[in-house]
Design an enzyme around this catalytic site. Structure first.
Site, PDB file in Angstrom:
ATOM      1  N   GLY A  70       0.783  -1.240   0.000  1.00 44.94           N
ATOM      2  CA  GLY A  70       0.000   0.000   0.000  1.00 44.94           C
ATOM      3  C   GLY A  70       0.809   1.280   0.000  1.00 44.94           C
ATOM      4  O   GLY A  70       0.259   2.363  -0.188  1.00 44.94           O
TER       5      GLY A  70
ATOM      6  N   ARG B 211      -5.774  -2.375  12.968  1.00 46.69           N
ATOM      7  CA  ARG B 211      -6.342  -3.214  11.911  1.00 46.69           C
ATOM      8  C   ARG B 211      -7.081  -4.441  12.438  1.00 46.69           C
ATOM      9  O   ARG B 211      -8.119  -4.819  11.909  1.00 46.69           O
ATOM     10  CB  ARG B 211      -5.222  -3.656  10.962  1.00 46.69           C
ATOM     11  CG  ARG B 211      -4.743  -2.506  10.109  1.00 46.69           C
ATOM     12  CD  ARG B 211      -3.605  -2.897   9.206  1.00 46.69           C
ATOM     13  NE  ARG B 211      -3.286  -1.809   8.290  1.00 46.69           N
ATOM     14  CZ  ARG B 211      -2.300  -1.840   7.423  1.00 46.69           C
ATOM     15  NH1 ARG B 211      -1.513  -2.903   7.328  1.00 46.69           N
ATOM     16  NH2 ARG B 211      -2.079  -0.822   6.608  1.00 46.69           N
TER      17      ARG B 211
END
Lengths: 211, 510
Positions: free
Chosen positions: B97, B341
Site C-alpha cells: 500500500g 487493523r
C-alpha cells in the site's frame, strides 16, 4: 589463432565425427580451418578427435567454448547442429554427443521449437531460430530474454499498449501494468504454456493469452 | 504454474513431518538431514561436493528487505546476488500500500503541515501497544529509531519521492504515515532497486530456492543454497552470508491454517501469489527458531470481492486522521475509526453483513491522497461520488436516513471533541463531513501480513532453537517474527523491512 581455436573447440566439443561431411566444411575449406602452423593432415571427419583427445564435455561448459562464441552472431544453430529427426542436437555428420543436463535441456527445447503448439513453434514457423532471441545468452543458466529483443519485431511498446487497451477499464492493460517494467516473458513463455500473470491476483479479470 | 505449486506443497508437507526427526537428532547430525525430494527414503541430504557458482552474499527475495540488504552488502564491496523465485522483482512489496511510518523526515513534513508532536519513543510505544506487547522492545526500538534515516536514504540515494501529505492511521497517536508519489509500494522498491543495482547487486528472476545448505554439527555455518529452476537444480555457495528476505506466507492457506485455524480459506488475500512461506520451513529444517506464527493480520479495507489492495483500498486506511468514518450496511458506525487493523477487521466481521464502507468528503482528498487517484477509482467503479449524503447512500445501497443521521451525529462529535459511541480520540485536524461532494467505498478484511517468523537478534542474525546464532544466516522483513506482536500497525512494514534489511546487509559485510 582464430582458426586454431575453431578447430580445437570443434574437437573438444566431444562429438565423434562420423564418415559424413563434417558440419564445418559446409562453410569452411580445410585450408581455411586449419591454422598455418598445424601439421599436415588429411582432413577427414575423424581426424580431429584422433589427436585432440581427453577433454570430457561433462566437465567443461560447451557454451563457454570459443566455437559457440565465434558463431553465435551470424551462424544459426541449425547450420552445425541437426535439429530434426530422431537425434536432435547432434552435430551434423557426427554421432550422438555426450548428453549433459545442459545439452538435454537444449535438445528438449529444440524438439519443442520444431513440433510444439507453443510460441516457440510459432517463432520456428516465422524462421526465428534460437539466436534470434537468445543471441549469445543461451549458455547462461536460467537466462532471460530482455524485452528489447522481443520489441525488435513486436514493438514499439506503445503499439502493443494500444492494441490491448480495454474498452471499459483502460487501466487494466497488461502492457501498461501498475507493476512497472515487467518482462514480456512473465506471461509470454516460449517453451511452456503462456500464462496471464495479472489473473494470479486479479482473479476476476477475463484475460486470455493469444494463441 | 500449477505443477510448481503442487510440488511445493508436497515438499512443505514433508518438511512438516520431517521436523520431528530433525529435532530429535539435533545434536551433531541435525543439519541438512532430510531431503524433501527423497522423502520416502529419508535419505540424508548431502552437502554438494562442488558448487555451480559462488557469491559473497546470497539474498533470498527481492522485496523491500532483500533490496535494502543487497544494497548495504554491495556497498561493502561484496559480490551480491538476489534470488527471486517469481518472474517479477519486488515480491509483495511492489503491490504494497505504500505507507511508511517515520516520526520525522528530511523535509520536516509534520512541522510544515503543523500536525503536532511526535518522537521515536512515541512511535515505539504505539508499536508495542498496537501489538499487545508481544513485540520484542529491543527490536521495536531499532525499527523506530532508524525508520527516519532509512526513509531519507531512499529519498537521497534512491530518488524516492514523497507526497506532501502525512496521515494519522489506525493505532497511531501521531501523524507519521508517509506516502510515496506512486501511492503504492513500487515507489519504494524502485528506489531500493536503484540503490542496490547502482552498488553492483544483481537480481536473478525465476530462481526459487529449494534448500539451505548448512554444515553438519553444532554452531556450523550456512554454506549456500540450492535453487530449482524448472526441475534443474544448481548449488550456489555464499562465502559470507545467506540473507533471508523471503516474505510471509499469507497466500499459503494450509500453512496459515496450521498456525491459526481461524484464518479460513474463505478469506481473500491481498498478497501476490509467491507469498507461500516455504523458506521459513527450510530455515526451520536447519535448526532456525521461529515465533508467533499464529499472528496473522487481516487488512480491513481490501476490495470486498477479490481482496485486492489497490490504490482506492488505501484511502480507508489513510483517512480516519482527517475525519473519514466507517459504516456498516445499515449506515451506522460500528467501531472507533482510528482503531488498529485487527480491531477494525473483527468489528467488520461482527457486523454480520458484508461489506462495510468508508465515507469521506471532498476536502479530505488532498490531505490523504490525490484527486487523480480518486477520479480513476471512480472510473473503475471503486469509489462512489455524490452531491449529498442521501444520494451517496442510495448509490452505495445504504438506508439514506440512517446514513444522514450517522454523519450528522459524527459531525456533532467532532464539534464536541468527544466520541461517546466508540471513544475515538478526536483531533483538531478532523474535518466534519458537511460539504460535498461526498464519497464512499466498500471494504472488507483480507489476509494481509504474517507477523510471526524467524527469530533474529539485533544484528539480524538468525537464532537457532537452542538460542545460538546460526553463523552466516541472516533474516529481515516479513519472514522474521517477534517485532510487530499480535498486530502490526499499518505503515510499519516498509520501515521494518528497510531498517532490518540494511542491518542484515551490513552484518553480512562484517
Amino acid at each position: 589463432m582464430k582458426t586454431l581455436i575453431f578447430i580445437i573447440t570443434l574437437c573438444i566439443s566431444g562429438f565423434v565425427i562420423a564418415a559424413q561431411k563434417p558440419a564445418c566444411l559446409e562453410c569452411h575449406q580445410p585450408a581455411d580451418v586449419l591454422p598455418k602452423d598445424h601439421k599436415k593432415v588429411k582432413f577427414q571427419p575423424v581426424t580431429c578427435p584422433a589427436c585432440h583427445k581427453g577433454v570430457d564435455i561433462g566437465k567443461t561448459d560447451p557454451f563457454a567454448a570459443g566455437i559457440h562464441l565465434k558463431h553465435s552472431d551470424g551462424v544459426e544453430c541449425s547450420v552445425c547442429h541437426e535439429m530434426k529427426g530422431s537425434a536432435p542436437f547432434t552435430v551434423k555428420g557426427g554421432k550422438k554427443g555426450k548428453v549433459t543436463e545442459e545439452t538435454d535441456l537444449i535438445k528438449d527445447t529444440m524438439v519443442s521449437w520444431q513440433t510444439s503448439a507453443l510460441l516457440d513453434n510459432k517463432h520456428a514457423n516465422a524462421q526465428v531460430f534460437c539466436n534470434g532471441c537468445h543471441g549469445r545468452e543461451l549458455p547462461v543458466f536460467a537466462a532471460e530474454v530482455s524485452n528489447d529483443v522481443c520489441l525488435v519485431c513486436h514493438g514499439p511498446l506503445e503499439d502493443l499498449q494500444k492494441k490491448t487497451e480495454p474498452m471499459e477499464f483502460k487501466d487494466r492493460n497488461p502492457h501498461k501494468s501498475h507493476l512497472g517494467d515487467v518482462a514480456c516473458s512473465m506471461c509470454h513463455h516460449m517453451h511452456t504454456e503462456q500464462t496471464a500473470y495479472c489473473v494470479s491476483c486479479h482473479q476476476k479479470f477475463e484475460m486470455t493469452m493469444p494463441k | 504454474m500449477k505443477s510448481k505449486n503442487e510440488s511445493g506443497l508436497s515438499r512443505r508437507r514433508f518438511l512438516q513431518t520431517g521436523m520431528t526427526v530433525a529435532a530429535v537428532t539435533a545434536s551433531g547430525m541435525a543439519m541438512n538431514l532430510l531431503s524433501p525430494s527423497e522423502a520416502e527414503a529419508m535419505a540424508p541430504k548431502k552437502i554438494p561436493a562442488k558448487w555451480d557458482k559462488t557469491h559473497d552474499v546470497i539474498v533470498i527475495g527481492s522485496g523491500f528487505a532483500g533490496l535494502a540488504a543487497a544494497a548495504e552488502a554491495a556497498a561493502g564491496g561484496l559480490d551480491v546476488v538476489i534470488l527471486e523465485k517469481m518472474p517479477l522483482y519486488g515480491g509483495n512489496s511492489i503491490i504494497n500500500g505504500g505507507e511508511y511510518n517515520s516520526w520525522t523526515d528530511l523535509i520536516h513534513l509534520r512541522e510544515t503541515l503543523k500536525l503536532g508532536d511526535d518522537s521515536a519513543a512515541l512511535h515505539k510505544a504505539d508499536t508495542l501497544k498496537g501489538g499487545d506487547f508481544y513485540g520484542n522492545p529491543e527490536l521495536v526500538q531499532i525499527l523506530t529509531d532508524n525508520s527516519s534515516d532509512a526513509l531519507n536514504w531512499m529519498v537521497t540515494e534512491g530518488g524516492l519521492k514523497l507526497r506532501p501529505i502525512l496521515n494519522r492511521t489506525g493505532g497511531h497517536s501521531a501523524y507519521r504515515t508517509h506516502t510515496c508519489v506512486e501511492g503504492v509500494g513500487r515507489g519504494y522498491t524502485e528506489a531500493l532497486k536503484r540503490i542496490a543495482e547502482k552498488r553492483g547487486a544483481k537480481i536473478m528472476l525465476n530462481m526459487p530456492v529449494s534448500w539451505i545448505w548448512r554444515e553438519e554439527g553444532d554452531n556450523k555455518p550456512v554454506l549456500g543454497v540450492e535453487v530449482d529452476v524448472k526441475g534443474r537444480k544448481r548449488n550456489l555457495k555464499a562465502r559470507k552470508a545467506v540473507i533471508m528476505a523471503s516474505g510471509g506466507f499469507s497466500r499459503d492457506i494450509k500453512m496459515r491454517m496450521s498456525f491459526n485455524p481461524a484464518i479460513v480459506p474463505e478469506f481473500n488475500c491481498t498478497n501476490q501469489p509467491g507469498a507461500t512461506g516455504e523458506m521459513l520451513r527450510y530455515a526451520q529444517a536447519i535448526g532456525a527458531d521461529s515465533l508467533q506464527l499464529c499472528f496473522i493480520q487481516l487488512y480491513p479495507y481490501a476490495e470486498p470481492e477479490t481482496g485486492t489492495l489497490d490504490s482506492p483500498a488505501v484511502y480507508p486506511f489513510r483517512g480516519p486522521g482527517y475525519g473519514l468514518i466507517y459504516v456498516d450496511k445499515k449506515g451506522k458506525r460500528f467501531v472507533n475509526d482510528l482503531e488498529r487493523r485487527d480491531v477494525v477487521s473483527h468489528a467488520e466481521i461482527n457486523t454480520g453483513m458484508k461489506p462495510t464502507y468508508s465515507i469521506f468528503c471532498q476536502s479530505m482528498i488532498p490531505l490523504m491522497g490525490t484527486q487523480d487517484e480518486v477520479d480513476k477509482g471512480i472510473a473503475k467503479g471503486r469509489f462512489f461520488k455524490a452531491d449529498s449524503i442521501a444520494e451517496l447512500a442510495q448509490k452505495l445501497g445504504l438506508p439514506a436516513d440512517t446514513l444522514v443521521a450517522t454523519v450528522n451525529q459524527h459531525n456533532q462529535y467532532l464539534k464536541d471533541g468527544k466520541d461517546p459511541d466508540f471513544g475515538k480520540p478526536i483531533t483538531a485536524r478532523m474535518i466534519p463531513i458537511d460539504k460535498g461532494p461526498f464519497y464512499g467505498i466498500a471494504q472488507w478484511p483480507a489476509v494481509h501480513h504474517t507477523m510471526g517468523g524467524l527469530r533474529i537478534n539485533d544484528t539480524a542474525q538468525v537464532i537457532d532453537i537452542w538460542g545460538s546464532v546460526i553463523p552466516n544466516l541472516f533474516a529481515c522483513g516479513e519472514v522474521t517474527g517477534g517485532i510487530h506482536g499480535d498486530n502490526r500497525l499499518g505503515g510499519n512494514a516498509i520501515a521494518d523491512c528497510v531498517v532490518f534489511g540494511r542491518i542484515a546487509g551490513r552484518s553480512a559485510v562484517k
